[in-house]
Design a protein around this motif. Structure first.
Motif: not given
Lengths: 663, 663, 663
Positions: B210-221
């Motif tokens: 779930q944290l990995r997903q947040e990372f993807l969201t963050s770098v995507g943003q």
């Protein structure tokens, strides 16, 4: 010097493995088996120089003396591939730096960067000491510099010294950074550099391909200089021939590497699956030096290095393998190794004797080799390989294909072997495999496939003159489509062809799926592979034309022939199927008045030999399925003593050394 | 503005490659071939700003003027993907940091971290300068921001700036670290953090999904913000439409990315094997903006980048490929590239002209495209794609599948295409592929497979309302089995289904081996794949039930249908075999009163078009094996001028632009 | 202690996942399903010690009390596999260092180096606290130390502490660096070291294989010490049995690891494809301790960890899988896990209850297991597995094969299972799988294939004595061909065989291509695999001889039998085909007077049981295709209550617990 004459049957021997008493036994067994040369010394730096500046060669003299007393010649290796731990301790930045920034570790081989000033200094000293000790020793029949030098991970070392050298290389090549930016059009992707020092080492996949090529050239040259430095020292103390044993790897310039050397030394570990493939290398090595080359390493029965393991081979494989270098222009076959190591790496590598001292399953074959080498010595020494055909094989093109493949997964050597070399030798022909610098005068026919650039010195000019004087040149595919820098042309598709001939390049394209179909003039199907260049049709020149595929391509020529001066140029636009290469060979050989050999086999190695007093042909069956060879002359097989006339049958892995009767 | 109207037929052009004299020749050849748009500028930062703060746009004005004078429109790219070496020198920490700690190197593209403050400052300045220079230039028909932005190695940058941003993202999302610990249950494995700053970047395989997903969201943003920053600057100076060209990669939120933009730009390099697959993307892009999208890059004949190499294509492939975006709602097809680079990367990438200036084998097809685009311009511009069916495709779900696959090796897009999109288009239907935020009002039918969470804004509520108002919803498999955070439910198996319908989830399980067998009500076999959710049997709702496999599962329902308000919900528990998806489509379309198209092909692309004054259908054969289409109306093919009525046959790669007669 | 008796049917339970109210529901459901043991605590360090030195066990007492009140026993895990973030913060050098220099990250498991002094100190404290809290708790039926300890990436940690320990290990083993240089012949490649501190950690492929083996031994010993440290603390506070749950990985010395422990704990996740394979492990575990082992983890229905995902299994698989450990000498089957996690990793891992609290498809099978365990409890507890045959399986050899494979891609365990273990159990035999230290007295027959060295303590001497006293020893292939250090012999091929028997080793060689063909005495074909050792023919001893292949090998013996004292030695030179291993088994069992079992199946697990008051046999069908078993005695199946006599048929995954009638 020890009174031994070629052919040499040698072994790699590591006296540092064994107690003194074992060495005596080993020497005795060498004699009984028929070994006449031992390669020693190559990894023994620590034993020669246990501490910085403290040398001990007494043990080595002792071994050399024992061999000498037994009448066994010695090839002495310089031990620079394995610097001792005290040197690594002294220079923590000496080990090779991998792409990822980590350094190689002590405990393998060639972990030192050939470009490190401190390492070079110590290498020079140990080589000089060794040369002083053994330069005049009668036992020494030759020298070997270092061992199997090639680029770490096929990419080179990424240390500070190598970076600096790379930048100097760029400066030497381009002069100014502006010139580099312009010649390589570094405008693309805003790559333009403000100084040479900023050009990064090629760690990323997307680093500029032309710059990556320059890096390969730079790190390759560092190895070449490393060898030259040692050769220069050795030459002060010895007259014995000097070489450096190389693996089948053409990225480093073979010719430049061998310029300061006397004898080409070569290692291979081919197996029943690919034994014929090392013949390309023998045909190449032969062209490097007048002196016959040495096959310094091959396996008696199987390999056993980390990650690669062999198996028992069929009867006769060892015998045929041992004969190949001699058939093709060498004068030495040496096995790696005499006796399997009892500790360290490669403990299951085949040998002449097992670590226990007992023979391996192939030892009897080695004895037979020794016996038959002796029988044929005069014929081998008194004749040379005779050929009229050449096939280009270029180090510079190797590197260009490594750095910027034209089509996906294209491997230069594999394709050269598959589509050109193998059909040529299957036709019973014996080609010289030559590099870009080789003289063309002695050839009637030259094949130049996959020579991605001909922009190498005066090569284009030399080819053109040679053709005009009567040469028959088969060029393409993928030939001369780049400048020497690796860039493409902005005004042409082939560097020289449209100037030399009326040929007009129309399209080029990959064709992995065989979507294009073609036919010979008479309607017979023609099969192409990998990649196409097609030409504007020209009824006076067309031999093969496209029949099916994309409609814009249909009708274009895939093979044309133009008369140029007294010679001919065959423009070949694709890698032909084997049957079509056979037909092209017939065409070409007919024009050149070269008779095709008559063989059956896959393949039979046919090596015509000619000397001042005698001539003949050596046959080696390398596929393990037997074969045939026809020749109207009368021959005597020196090995069996039998005479032949007409059709000759070969058993699997059989060798015949046929001396012409009355020849 | 230059007087050109869509459809646009464009090319990527790199004037920085060529001498001035070549540019004149190139422009002339563009005209003769029918090219009306050139994309330029995208990688030319160094040439625009050779030194920090020293700008030179004269050369670019010159090129733009020459194009303008020839009547060719220009798409101007911001050059931010390739910062000059002087900027890398200024900010050694500017390059992207790989997972392993190494930084990207100058000499490729997108090596700068989009999140680096210094880089952003310089990007803003060059974009502003460029906009000032060309914002009012009549030649400019559009702007392209940067090039093919996606996450380095599909994982993002691991630099300090990105780490900081990630921690801020976590803080913004969760507010307090306690909330994060609780919502993600970081008690598991004692992961609990004491501050956001301690959360590690996801380098290890076993980092919290779930944290990995947040990372993807963050770098995507970070990428989305990077684009928005540029768009904001450009909008100060220009009214031409702005976009950013994207590859088929849905991890970055397409909708958010395009919010500040005017036109969706899209690149693809599909081949005969997978040409139909890019249609999913066209059906998706169409839904993002009112303005028709642009296909900014595709290949004329073959690709030739590092590691990926194409081959010659069949006749007509280039033609059909060029038509696809127009058929499916775009207004531009642009080739990469006009003329092959003569240095640098991609020297064997197909183009309109070879680096030598000669045509490629496909150039005649490009001319035909130009001619037929012109013929059909009014119909294309005057009609829009008409559809009543939607298929969900969510960026958030893409990332969730990337970070925590439900079953082994499951690839979201591949499965969506294989099990749902392809059967839908094979049935002659034209779906909108929509994201989670898209409005549902215009659709009668909605497929939501693999929507791993519906917990996205008010989506659940909107779906429920839409169903109650008459929508037909096909949900599952793997749909709504997670919260927005990616966690599972502790009290239910599906987020909303048991509230909306009487369906009761019984079991879920993967079934790679097809151990489960099922049947339709009438006994016909039903084949499922990959994964199952099975429901408590309910004779009033069951359509497909399990017949064989584990005894606990037998009898459970795999497909049920419930009436909900004026609408219906189909609960689908697995990925059906193609024949079973066909049958489900018949069922659903019958309920929705949507006629199935009648086509034969694998597939034929059928794009119904409707405008204020006219209507019709565009057909594109994309499999290269020909096909058929039936329609009782009368049509005239604008391309050929022929009229049709009933059965229509398509040759391989044929395109028909059928205008309804009397329509 | 809670009043529960074996057999135990347990579950891994993570109370830290769930609200208090859920825990009550969970406990109630455990009872209704028949679960009598919960494994808890293993990853909950943070919840036990939220801050450095601040402990909170109240929540855990609460959970233990609720379980206790329900009559459910507890296995308490020490939480050392998951140190809290505050500890990582305190010791930045605590995490494991990968080969490439990067450190593991917080958020997975076992990211701390077991060799870090600070970590060890904190581990000791939390273990002591936990032991103080629960050492006397009646609920606790056992302790588990840490979780699934093995070497990071199968290679170990490369941190400074591990480097130091490695150097100390070398010093302890060799005494002086000179001794190391000499015993490992580090003259080879000039590897010779001047001090132990210079020996590099084995990062490179070409690091010395014998030193790499020492590194594996050193890092393995670090884990063993880590466990012993915890065991010592626990023993101060508890009398409940202590263990540590291990995966099927034999590189760490199982025996040494278990010396300070009371019960062997074992985890496996085998599937229908390879269920029989875990039996090798059960047959091995049984020999480690008098106390029956525990199968601490297995899956109810499918796995779902990162990268590995299962599928639904056939009916009965869960049932048979649950019975296997009990049949083969264990007393506990415990599932991982009770209820699927709702956040974090492994969200699709099968369980007894889904995260939603609903049952999985296999839950009914679990209930059946509970019921039948209870029925058979007296028989299970009152009998032990009976066997007379042993098969060697050595940790030291495992590591030697890992560091220096004899032939390419040879995997020790895979080959042991394929060529020896499977034929043995297919013959209906029940072997003990024993390590090098196991006592031989109770066996009539011992197989020692692939025991690359027998130079382990007094093993050679013990084997020789045991043979002379009547043992039947089948040795080879690849047996005793190395010293304990991993080096080869310089005077022999097999460490002891030529001393013990008249056998004479002739050749050894790999044979991947099956180039060698052989035959039994009576002419029947014999098939060998992988590797050969062949012996000088000896008509008095030869059983199988080479018939075809390389001529030097033809006639050599591949299988010989020598009478030695009261016993026999079978010298086996290759890995036999299954049919030939069957024939060899007949030969051997006849000599040993051991009746072959009569089974049909692939395989049927046959476990003879004998107790003071009763005896019988447990049958488990593990291939899912059914099978048969014959026995002339009369039995009653305790599960079904039926009686049998003669031929017994087993349905797929059926289990029969057959008690001898009148037995």
């Amino acid at each position: 010097m020890v009174e031994i004459k070629p052919p040499f049957l040698g072994v790699a021997y590591y006296p540092e493995d064994w107690d003194s008493s074992e060495i005596d036994k080993d020497v005795e067994k060498m004699l009984s088996i028929g070994i006449n040369v031992a390669r020693i010394g190559e990894f023994a730096w620590r034993k020669m120089e246990p501490e910085d500046g403290k040398f001990d060669f007494s043990w080595l003299h002792d071994v050399v003396d024992r061999l000498k007393n037994a009448g066994i010649g010695v090839v002495m290796g310089t031990p620079t591939a394995t610097p001792p731990i005290w040197l690594t301790r002294k220079y923590p930045d000496m080990p090779v730096e991998y792409k990822n920034g980590r350094r190689m570790q002590h405990s393998g081989r060639r972990h030192a960067c050939s470009n490190h000033p401190g390492y070079l200094k110590y290498c020079a000293r140990i080589v000089e000491k060794l040369a002083q000790e053994f330069g005049n020793d009668e036992a020494i029949i030759g020298w070997q510099i270092d061992n199997e030098i090639y680029l770490p991970e096929n990419e080179g070392c990424f240390c500070k010294n190598c970076e600096k050298r790379y930048h100097e290389h760029l400066k030497n090549k381009f002069g100014t950074v502006e010139e580099m930016n312009e010649r390589l059009n570094l405008n693309i992707f805003s790559q333009v550099y403000d100084s040479f020092d900023e050009v990064p080492l090629p760690r990323d996949t997307w680093v500029n391909p032309q710059l990556r090529q320059e890096f390969l050239t730079s790190v390759g040259q560092a190895q070449i200089d490393f060898v030259a430095m040692q050769a220069k020292i050795l030459k002060k103390y010895t007259t014995a021939p000097i070489g450096t044993d190389q693996m089948p790897f053409n990225g480093m310039n073979y010719r430049k590497l061998h310029e300061p050397l006397d004898v080409v030394q070569f290692n291979h570990y081919n197996t029943p699956d690919n034994l014929w493939e090392c013949c390309l290398w023998f045909d190449y090595l032969r062209t490097m030096k007048e002196r016959p080359f040495w096959n310094t390493e091959t396996s008696t029965c199987f390999t056993g290095s980390a990650g690669t393991y062999g198996s028992i081979k069929p009867d006769g494989f060892c015998y045929a393998n041992s004969w190949l270098p001699l058939a093709l222009g060498g004068e030495a076959t040496m096995y790696w190794l005499w006796r399997t190591h009892w500790a360290g790496h490669e403990l299951t590598h085949g040998s002449v004797l097992d670590s226990s001292g007992r023979p391996m399953y192939s030892t009897e074959e080695v004895k037979a080799v020794a016996k038959d080498f002796a029988k044929c010595a005069d014929f081998i020494n008194g004749t040379r390989v005779k050929t009229g055909i050449a096939l280009h094989y270029s180090s510079h093109c190797w590197n260009m294909f490594e750095t910027q493949s034209v089509v996906g997964d294209f491997r230069y050597e594999d394709n050269l072997k598959k589509y050109f070399y193998k059909p040529i030798i299957n036709a019973g022909l014996r080609p010289d495999v030559i590099d870009e610098a080789a003289d063309l005068q002695k050839y009637k026919v030259l094949f130049s496939p996959f020579m991605i650039t001909l922009d190498q010195g005066d090569l284009r000019k030399r080819i053109a003159e040679w053709v005009k004087n009567g040469g028959i040149w088969v060029t393409g595919p993928m030939t001369d489509i780049r400048t020497n820098d690796g860039t493409r042309f902005t005004d042409r598709l082939h560097g020289m062809l449209e100037d030399l001939t009326p040929a007009v390049f129309k399209y080029w394209f990959p064709d992995k799926e065989k979507r294009i179909t073609s036919a010979w003039n008479d309607g017979e199907e023609f099969g192409g592979n990998v990649y196409y260049e097609v030409f504007e049709p020209n009824s006076a020149a067309d031999i093969v034309n496209v029949k099916g595929g994309h409609k814009e391509v249909i009708g274009s020529a895939v093979l044309q022939c133009y008369a140029v001066g007294k010679g001919f140029v065959f423009c070949l636009g694709t890698a032909p199927d084997e049957k079509d290469m056979d037909r092209l060979l017939s065409l070409v050989c007919k024009k050149a008045n070269i008779p095709l050999g008559k063989t059956k086999g896959d393949p039979i190695i046919v090596s015509p030999r000619k000397g001042e007093k005698t001539s003949g042909v050596i046959l080696v069956e390398v596929c393990g399925r037997g074969g045939e060879y026809s020749n109207d002359a009368k021959f005597k097989d020196i090995i069996s003593g039998k005479t032949f006339d007409g059709n000759i049958t070969l058993e699997p892995y059989e060798v015949k050394v046929l001396e012409k009767i009355g020849g």
